[in-house]
Design a protein around this motif. Structure first.
Motif, short mmCIF file in Angstrom:
data_model
loop_
_atom_site.label_atom_id
_atom_site.label_comp_id
_atom_site.label_asym_id
_atom_site.label_seq_id
_atom_site.Cartn_x
_atom_site.Cartn_y
_atom_site.Cartn_z
N TYR A 64 0.84 -1.21 0.00
CA TYR A 64 0.00 0.00 0.00
C TYR A 64 0.87 1.25 0.00
N HIS A 65 0.54 2.20 -0.88
CA HIS A 65 1.25 3.48 -0.88
C HIS A 65 0.37 4.53 -0.21
N CYS A 66 -0.78 4.84 -0.83
CA CYS A 66 -1.61 5.89 -0.25
C CYS A 66 -2.94 6.03 -0.99
N GLY A 67 -3.81 6.82 -0.37
CA GLY A 67 -4.99 7.32 -1.05
C GLY A 67 -4.60 8.68 -1.62
N ARG A 77 -3.95 11.50 11.95
CA ARG A 77 -3.91 10.04 11.99
C ARG A 77 -5.27 9.43 11.63
N GLY A 78 -6.35 9.97 12.20
CA GLY A 78 -7.66 9.38 11.96
C GLY A 78 -8.06 9.44 10.50
N ASP A 79 -7.70 10.50 9.85
CA ASP A 79 -8.00 10.68 8.43
C ASP A 79 -7.26 9.64 7.58
N VAL A 80 -5.97 9.47 7.87
CA VAL A 80 -5.18 8.48 7.14
C VAL A 80 -5.68 7.07 7.44
N ALA A 81 -6.06 6.84 8.71
CA ALA A 81 -6.54 5.51 9.11
C ALA A 81 -7.81 5.15 8.34
N ASP A 82 -8.75 6.08 8.26
CA ASP A 82 -10.01 5.82 7.55
C ASP A 82 -9.73 5.53 6.07
N ARG A 85 -8.01 2.04 5.67
CA ARG A 85 -8.94 0.91 5.86
C ARG A 85 -9.80 0.68 4.61
N ALA A 86 -10.31 1.78 4.07
CA ALA A 86 -11.13 1.67 2.86
C ALA A 86 -10.30 1.14 1.69
N ASP A 87 -9.09 1.65 1.54
CA ASP A 87 -8.22 1.21 0.44
C ASP A 87 -7.82 -0.26 0.59
N LEU A 88 -7.52 -0.67 1.82
CA LEU A 88 -7.12 -2.06 2.05
C LEU A 88 -8.27 -3.03 1.75
N GLU A 89 -9.49 -2.58 2.06
CA GLU A 89 -10.65 -3.42 1.77
C GLU A 89 -10.78 -3.60 0.25
N GLN A 90 -10.60 -2.48 -0.46
CA GLN A 90 -10.68 -2.53 -1.92
C GLN A 90 -9.58 -3.42 -2.51
#
Ligand SMILES: [Zn+2]
Length: 206
Positions: A64-67, A77-82, A85-90
């Motif tokens: 994973y690199h980023c959104g 942190r919370g913004d990156v975490a959300d 999580r969405a990217d990892l699910e995808q």
């Protein structure tokens, strides 16, 4: 000084950031196939999830690199975490088992490693920087990283044209793959995924 060659079983990791790219990722995959080499792609899933599925199906590791391609130090942190999580699910739905994370620009916030651990990801940076984003030729890049190609080395390249790139195309990166793999094999080093490299390192340290 310890001898790094004995710790990692004679492997190097080729890694690619800032893709997938509709034009360049297929060429990088072709070059890897021609060299019979595996690599790790630190992807931005929003750039093309179908291409990510092709990377995984070809036997390469998807990291994973980023959104958003923004330094963690400039985000919450919370913004990156959300986002992660969405990217990892995808990525999971695309058939990729993601184990590692290279944050944008390789910049870590004080919370990056803790967040990565909570997501089950290892943070992976690099040992050898091709600086391919700057528009260097394959010959210049190979000469630049040559001293760093030793057991356990992680080599940074880009299969996309990311933010900050001083080039508009990635043909030099494609051209670099065959001679880089040849250089590594000439030193008894086989290209491996980042996770395979990490596992070897941990076994050696155990
Ligand atoms: Zn990047």
């Amino acid at each position: 000084m310890t001898e790094p060659e004995t710790n990692t079983g004679g492997a190097v990791a080729l890694t690619f950031d800032d893709g997938p790219d509709a034009r360049w990722t297929p060429r990088v995959l072709d070059a890897l196939r021609a060299a019979d080499a595996v690599a790790t792609f630190f992807v931005t899933p929003g750039l093309g999830i179908e291409a990510v599925a092709e990377i995984a199906a070809a036997g390469h590791e998807v990291g994973y690199h980023c959104g958003r391609h923004v330094r963690h130090t400039d985000r919450e942190r919370g913004d990156v975490a959300d986002e992660a999580r969405a990217d990892l699910e995808q990525l999971g739905e695309a058939g990729a088992t993601v184990r590692c994370w290279r944050p944008p620009w390789g910049v870590l916030a004080p919370w990056t490693r803790d967040l990565a651990a909570s997501l089950g990801l290892a943070v992976v940076l690099w040992d050898a920087d091709t600086e391919d984003w700057s528009g260097r030729s394959a010959t210049t890049m190979l000469a630049g990283i040559d001293p760093s190609i030793r057991a356990g080395a992680v080599v940074l390249m880009h299969d996309g044209i990311g933010p900050g790139a001083l080039r508009t195309e990635a043909s030099a990166t494609v051209e670099l793959i065959a001679p880089l793999v040849a250089l590594a094999r000439g030193r008894g080093l086989e290209p491996a995924t980042v996770s395979a490299l990490t596992a070897r390192r941990e076994r050696a340290a155990a």
